[in-house]
Scaffold this motif. Structure first.
Motif, short mmCIF file in Angstrom:
data_model
loop_
_atom_site.label_atom_id
_atom_site.label_comp_id
_atom_site.label_asym_id
_atom_site.label_seq_id
_atom_site.Cartn_x
_atom_site.Cartn_y
_atom_site.Cartn_z
N SER A 41 73.69 -20.43 -8.09
CA SER A 41 72.86 -19.46 -8.82
C SER A 41 71.41 -19.90 -8.95
O SER A 41 70.72 -19.55 -9.91
N LEU A 42 70.93 -20.68 -7.98
CA LEU A 42 69.54 -21.14 -8.01
C LEU A 42 68.63 -20.24 -7.19
O LEU A 42 67.41 -20.24 -7.39
N VAL A 43 69.20 -19.50 -6.25
CA VAL A 43 68.46 -18.49 -5.49
C VAL A 43 69.33 -17.24 -5.33
O VAL A 43 70.55 -17.31 -5.45
N THR A 44 68.67 -16.11 -5.11
CA THR A 44 69.36 -14.89 -4.70
C THR A 44 68.93 -14.59 -3.28
O THR A 44 67.87 -15.06 -2.83
N THR A 45 69.74 -13.83 -2.57
CA THR A 45 69.44 -13.51 -1.18
C THR A 45 69.57 -12.01 -0.98
O THR A 45 70.53 -11.39 -1.43
N HIS A 46 68.57 -11.44 -0.29
CA HIS A 46 68.57 -10.00 0.01
C HIS A 46 68.26 -9.82 1.49
O HIS A 46 67.38 -10.50 2.03
N ARG A 47 68.99 -8.93 2.11
CA ARG A 47 68.78 -8.63 3.52
C ARG A 47 68.11 -7.26 3.64
O ARG A 47 68.54 -6.29 3.03
N THR A 48 67.07 -7.21 4.47
CA THR A 48 66.41 -5.96 4.83
C THR A 48 66.34 -5.94 6.35
O THR A 48 65.54 -6.70 6.93
N GLY A 49 67.18 -5.15 6.96
CA GLY A 49 67.24 -5.15 8.42
C GLY A 49 67.70 -6.51 8.91
O GLY A 49 68.75 -7.01 8.51
N ARG A 50 66.89 -7.14 9.75
CA ARG A 50 67.24 -8.46 10.28
C ARG A 50 66.63 -9.59 9.46
O ARG A 50 66.86 -10.77 9.76
N THR A 51 65.87 -9.25 8.45
CA THR A 51 65.20 -10.27 7.63
C THR A 51 66.04 -10.59 6.40
O THR A 51 66.48 -9.70 5.68
#
Length: 94
Positions: free
Chosen positions: A64-74
């Protein structure tokens, strides 16, 4: 049985508290995110491959130190409030 100290009590610590807590690689990765970074940016900042950067991000996400989000290939990793507080509480060399 007696144990000898590995170093003198006045010797500077070899690792900061964050490194002791999460390990050198993960501590470097959390610091390298610097608020927000794509996996490619994280890999470049750490001088590692994208797969290694992704593994570090996955471990930091699990903690829980970072969150991750995907937008297309990024894929973008963002430091959480907990991550920011941990970084603020453990400056390098602490």
């Amino acid at each position: 049985m007696a144990y000898r100290a590995a170093s003198s009590p006045t010797a500077p610590p070899e690792r900061d508290a964050l490194t002791v807590l999460v390990g050198r690689g993960r501590a470097r990765a959390l610091r390298a995110v610097q608020g927000s970074a794509t996996t490619t940016e994280l890999a470049r900042r750490l001088g590692v491959g994208k797969s290694t950067a992704s593994e570090h991000a996955a471990a930091l996400r699990a903690a829980s130190l970072v969150t991750t989000h995907r937008t297309g290939r990024t894929v973008r990793h963002t430091t959480t409030d907990l991550g920011h507080r941990l970084l603020a509480a453990t400056p390098v060399g602490s």
